[in-house]
Scaffold this active site. Sequence first.
Site: not given
Length: 670
Positions: A525-526, A386-387, A316, A415, A351, A256
């Site tokens: 983040k990017y 995360d998640n 992930q 989270e 991604d 990304k």
Amino acid sequence: MGQTPIGRIPVQNVRPAVDGGARPTKSVVNELFAITATVFREGHDKVNATVVLTDPDGVEHHIRMHLLNPGLDHWGTTVFADREGIWSYRVEGWSDPYATWHHDATIKVEAGVDVELMLEEGARVIERARDEVERSPEDGQLLTEAAAELRDTGRPVGERLAAGTNLHDLLTHAPLRDLVSPSREHSWWVERQLALHGAWYEIFPRSEGATQDPETGLWTSGTFATAAERLPAIADMGFDVVYLTPIHPIGRTNRKGRNNTLDAQEHDPGSPYAIGAQEGGHDALHPDLGDFDDFDAFVARAQELGLEVAMDLALQAAPDHPWATEHPEFFTTRADGTIAYAENPPKKYQDIYPVNFDNAPPAAYAEVRRIMQVWIDHGVKIFRVDNPHTKPVEFWQWLIADVAVDHPDVIWLAEAFTKPAMMHTLAKVGFQQSYTYYAWRNQAAELTEYVTELAGPAAAYMRPSFWPTTHDILTPYMQYGGPTAFQVRAALAATLVPTYGIYAGYEHCENVARPGAEEHIDNEKYEFKNRRWDLDTEHGGRDEAHGRPNLAPFLKRLNEIRREHPALHWMRNITFHSAEDENILVFSKRGGGAHDGSDSDEIIVVANLDPHADRATTVHLNMPSIGLGWHERFVAHELLTDQQWHWGDANFVQLGPSALPVHIISVRKF
């Protein structure tokens, strides 16, 4: 159909009981909480109740319960654990022969009914209490003498009766108990205090110390070494935890670009949540940040400064992750033979490949457990997951329990911005902390209702962590409220609950959103960020050239107040009060001193939730909830400004952007 035996003395509705006792109750060391139960019996004989705590060594501790509501047979007491480990508790109901005799004898002897019979029965009950209950020789002698006096017909009846009825304190401390009937055992996990109380500060390590070439515009990544240079300032502000977003290699396939675009440029760093590349996966470090020696040095420096390091656990994989070739069974393969990337329609995360834990559970579970050990061995004991709500709950239950066997001090933060059932169940199966809906609760009525819920039965298993913003969340309230919004939301997060956190840049009130989204423009983040922390020092706490605010001194004072006032360390001790203006939130927290309550700490918080205007109103305090009579006065010591006033049950306040939007007040009695 079979039934669970009810017991000779019925004991019902033991609370707290998570999922009816199927899940453990949680607390931290020295955290006070109430255990209650309904205990009763047939007829008129006296009944009593005891809480039995069993410590990690198997030693039992008996605590007398008190009758809270005679009409409802409701009993309760307050308990705490003095050390970490697996405890349990049960409630025992029992017949109290001494209390029964005490009640009956007082009535009958004074009425002249069955006098000698009642005195003899009292002597026999007291002798049983002497012989059947372990006690000191001195106390045994007192009971022997009391029994003899009850039988001494040469003394006045009133004196003989008093010899038996004056033993209440002794026989309350070590009572004679008949027909003891226990409830089921309730598992009780006692953890270190950071599992409940702490202040977190989030950073992207690659941005800390990152530099941009003024001519080419190209960035050079920060490293663990340059990130470590930021640690003294974080510690100086009083934070307990420095939380690192993912520090692993980042995939290049479908990387990304800025603001989550699909057209990444050659030098765009990509999202650290797209984990995995040829350099490795979840057990590897991004080479731009440094090697494991550099990481160990970062952790050591944090520890020197009194900080713990928390890491992101994002299960992930980028398409380039080693798992994609070594363990394709970890993922979902679509009908066309491709691996499915992550989606949350209409959002797409090209991604990232989500892990499918149902394809090969033994292998996937073992691999995650292996990578967890890598970071634990490098000194990390806190993980922000995360998640977690996108992975099976039974997986988390297994993983957290398995880690706890050898590392019971590991803390897990969920989270999980998701539906309540999932949030609560993740907490029940082991997550010590959870993100919450705090960011979207902005009105006094909303906050009162939500925190009351969190401080109620849910506090037995779920510990909320309040974040005004995150790297993914920038609500309209924060976008348009200016520095005042940042002050009030930080103050509320820091005082409503014991654990809160902020995301780097909060000090500078970063409030510009990406159009059409509740997230920051130019999301970190990017891309890299250089917040020019050096300007905060060079310009005395403010970047005068750009008019940039600096809330670091405000945050430092908040954390000082939190450390100095133990009432703010706990969750279940909150009381909400009222104000005549609906935009004013008023609450208090009491406790945290000595366990007998003799050294109680009382804090009152008054906040103007309207970030755009000063508001003046009268607040009304429930005086008994802060340990005072309705008409008493007290010294209100405002801890942010060091001002003092004399307050009572009704008090005028004016708060808003022109000064401070919040009062944090310590109650000092005259």
